[in-house]
Design an enzyme around this catalytic site. Structure first.
Site, short mmCIF file in Angstrom:
data_model
loop_
_atom_site.label_atom_id
_atom_site.label_comp_id
_atom_site.label_asym_id
_atom_site.label_seq_id
_atom_site.Cartn_x
_atom_site.Cartn_y
_atom_site.Cartn_z
CE LYS A 170 0.67 7.78 -0.07
NZ LYS A 170 0.51 7.30 1.41
NE ARG A 211 6.91 8.08 -0.71
CZ ARG A 211 6.06 7.34 -1.30
NH1 ARG A 211 5.11 7.55 -1.98
NH2 ARG A 211 5.83 6.18 -0.46
NE ARG A 243 -0.36 -2.25 1.24
CZ ARG A 243 0.17 -1.40 1.24
NH1 ARG A 243 -0.89 0.27 0.65
NH2 ARG A 243 1.59 -1.04 1.37
NE ARG A 278 3.39 -2.05 -1.14
CZ ARG A 278 2.98 -1.12 -0.86
NH1 ARG A 278 1.63 -0.40 -1.21
NH2 ARG A 278 3.67 0.12 -0.78
NE ARG A 286 6.35 1.44 2.75
CZ ARG A 286 5.48 0.99 3.02
NH1 ARG A 286 5.25 -0.45 3.51
NH2 ARG A 286 4.27 1.13 2.25
P1 AP5 Z 1 -3.52 2.17 1.64
O1 AP5 Z 1 -5.10 2.69 1.20
O2 AP5 Z 1 -3.29 1.20 0.57
O3 AP5 Z 1 -2.60 3.13 2.27
P2 AP5 Z 1 -2.11 4.05 1.30
O4 AP5 Z 1 -1.65 5.16 1.82
O5 AP5 Z 1 -2.01 4.37 -0.41
O6 AP5 Z 1 -0.36 3.44 2.08
P3 AP5 Z 1 0.62 2.58 0.14
O7 AP5 Z 1 1.90 1.45 1.67
O8 AP5 Z 1 0.29 2.50 -0.51
O9 AP5 Z 1 1.67 3.81 0.74
P4 AP5 Z 1 3.21 4.35 0.89
O10 AP5 Z 1 2.89 5.52 -0.06
O11 AP5 Z 1 4.22 4.22 1.31
O12 AP5 Z 1 3.50 3.13 -0.99
P5 AP5 Z 1 3.56 3.90 -2.48
O13 AP5 Z 1 3.80 2.56 -3.00
O14 AP5 Z 1 3.32 5.18 -2.43
O15 AP5 Z 1 -4.53 1.14 3.02
C1 AP5 Z 1 -3.40 0.78 3.10
C2 AP5 Z 1 -4.43 -0.56 4.00
O16 AP5 Z 1 -4.90 0.15 4.99
C3 AP5 Z 1 -5.06 -1.46 3.67
O17 AP5 Z 1 -4.99 -2.87 3.85
C4 AP5 Z 1 -6.23 -1.34 3.39
O18 AP5 Z 1 -7.10 -2.18 3.24
C5 AP5 Z 1 -6.20 -0.20 5.40
N1 AP5 Z 1 -6.99 0.99 5.37
C6 AP5 Z 1 -6.86 1.43 4.65
N2 AP5 Z 1 -7.83 2.81 4.91
C7 AP5 Z 1 -8.47 2.30 5.79
C8 AP5 Z 1 -9.58 2.46 6.96
N3 AP5 Z 1 -10.15 3.79 7.36
N4 AP5 Z 1 -9.62 1.57 7.67
C9 AP5 Z 1 -8.44 0.98 8.45
N5 AP5 Z 1 -7.63 0.28 6.72
C10 AP5 Z 1 -7.87 0.96 6.10
O19 AP5 Z 1 4.83 3.51 -2.78
C11 AP5 Z 1 5.87 2.59 -1.92
C12 AP5 Z 1 7.66 3.08 -2.48
O20 AP5 Z 1 7.35 3.33 -4.05
C13 AP5 Z 1 7.82 4.01 -1.85
O21 AP5 Z 1 8.39 3.59 -1.02
C14 AP5 Z 1 9.26 4.63 -2.63
O22 AP5 Z 1 10.03 3.63 -1.99
C15 AP5 Z 1 8.62 4.01 -4.26
N6 AP5 Z 1 8.01 5.23 -4.60
C16 AP5 Z 1 6.56 5.99 -4.91
N7 AP5 Z 1 6.41 7.24 -4.77
C17 AP5 Z 1 7.54 7.45 -4.85
C18 AP5 Z 1 8.02 9.26 -4.89
N8 AP5 Z 1 7.16 10.16 -5.40
N9 AP5 Z 1 9.48 9.95 -5.06
C19 AP5 Z 1 10.38 8.27 -4.81
N10 AP5 Z 1 10.23 7.12 -4.23
C20 AP5 Z 1 8.43 6.51 -4.64
#
Ligand code: AP5
Length: 217
Positions: free
Chosen positions: A13, A88, A127, A160, A171
């Site tokens: 994402k 979410r 990552r 992270r 997660r």
């Molecule tokens: P990346 O693009 O970083 O993936 P992502 O989907 O953004 O993953 P996140 O871990 O950031 O998502 P998340 O939803 O768990 O975390 P968030 O920060 O929102 O890619 C991941 C890796 O893969 C990278 O190394 C990239 O280079 C690689 N990659 C990408 N595309 C690729 C491809 N095509 N091929 C190969 N490699 C690739 O949330 C974190 C925490 O915050 C949650 O657990 C929760 O506690 C809290 N939180 C956040 N939002 C909320 C909410 N709305 N409600 C409640 N709690 C929340």
């Protein structure tokens, strides 16, 4: 374009939101990034969110709904936005509908990136990111030019805390339990499009563009 990038942790994402920002000038609103900044700054929100995030659970709905409500009112969102990591839960999705209605706007599309579990685990455990400029890398899939240093600013890259394998698996379980039902909510509104999130980031972005072009065709 008012868009949600949906999908499990590691689906890409954040990676794709950056490409959408460059192509469509739509700002990325990442609740994860906003919460991590609050943790870094040691604010009351950050102190409350930190242990929850590090255990792989969701921060309470009321906290993230307030964050998004405030962010959507900022002038840079006037021409559109890309939500990453929100909503979410179904309660968050319902709150978003109310927020947008109060602003006289509505969602154009919800794109769900689909990636198998073992690929997600590999992506997240490999990552690394830059604590200064936020650029994201992967040890093998998207490595920096010089090992361990950001291409843009040279800062030492970090992992992270929630990318440790046991937290990554928690997660993913949280996603299946609490977040996946949101897909049905948007499917019922005719807004959901599933996009194959495997392959290179450029290949995935090509599919995203095709899904968005179909909407405007
Ligand atoms: P990346 O693009 O970083 O993936 P992502 O989907 O953004 O993953 P996140 O871990 O950031 O998502 P998340 O939803 O768990 O975390 P968030 O920060 O929102 O890619 C991941 C890796 O893969 C990278 O190394 C990239 O280079 C690689 N990659 C990408 N595309 C690729 C491809 N095509 N091929 C190969 N490699 C690739 O949330 C974190 C925490 O915050 C949650 O657990 C929760 O506690 C809290 N939180 C956040 N939002 C909320 C909410 N709305 N409600 C409640 N709690 C929340």
């Amino acid at each position: 374009m008012d868009l949600i990038l949906f999908g499990p942790p590691g689906a890409g994402k954040g990676t794709q939101a950056q490409r959408l920002l460059e192509a469509y000038r739509a700002p990325q609103i990442s609740t994860g990034d906003i919460l991590r900044q609050a943790v870094k700054d040691g604010t009351p929100l950050g102190q409350r969110a930190r242990p929850i995030m590090e255990s792989g659970q969701l921060v309470p709905d009321a906290l993230v709904i307030d964050i998004v409500q405030e962010r959507l009112r900022q002038p840079d969102c006037a021409g559109g936005f890309v939500l990453d990591g929100f909503p979410r839960t179904v309660a968050q999705a319902q709150a978003l509908d109310r927020m947008l209605a109060s602003l006289g706007r509505h969602l154009d599309r919800v794109l769900s990136l689909e990636v198998p579990l073992e690929v997600l685990v590999k992506r997240l455990t490999g990552r690394r990111s830059c604590p200064t400029c936020g650029r994201v890398y992967h040890l093998t899939e998207a490595p920096p030019r010089a090992p361990g240093a950001c291409d843009a600013c040279g800062t030492a890259l970090v992992q992270r805390p929630d990318d440790a394998e046991e937290v990554v698996r928690e997660r993913q379980a949280t996603y299946r339990r609490q977040t996946e039902p949101v897909k049905a909510y948007y499917a019922a509104q005719g807004l959901l499009r599933e996009v194959d999130g495997t392959g290179t980031p450029d290949q995935v972005f090509g599919r995203i563009r095709a899904a968005l072009d179909k909407k405007t065709a």
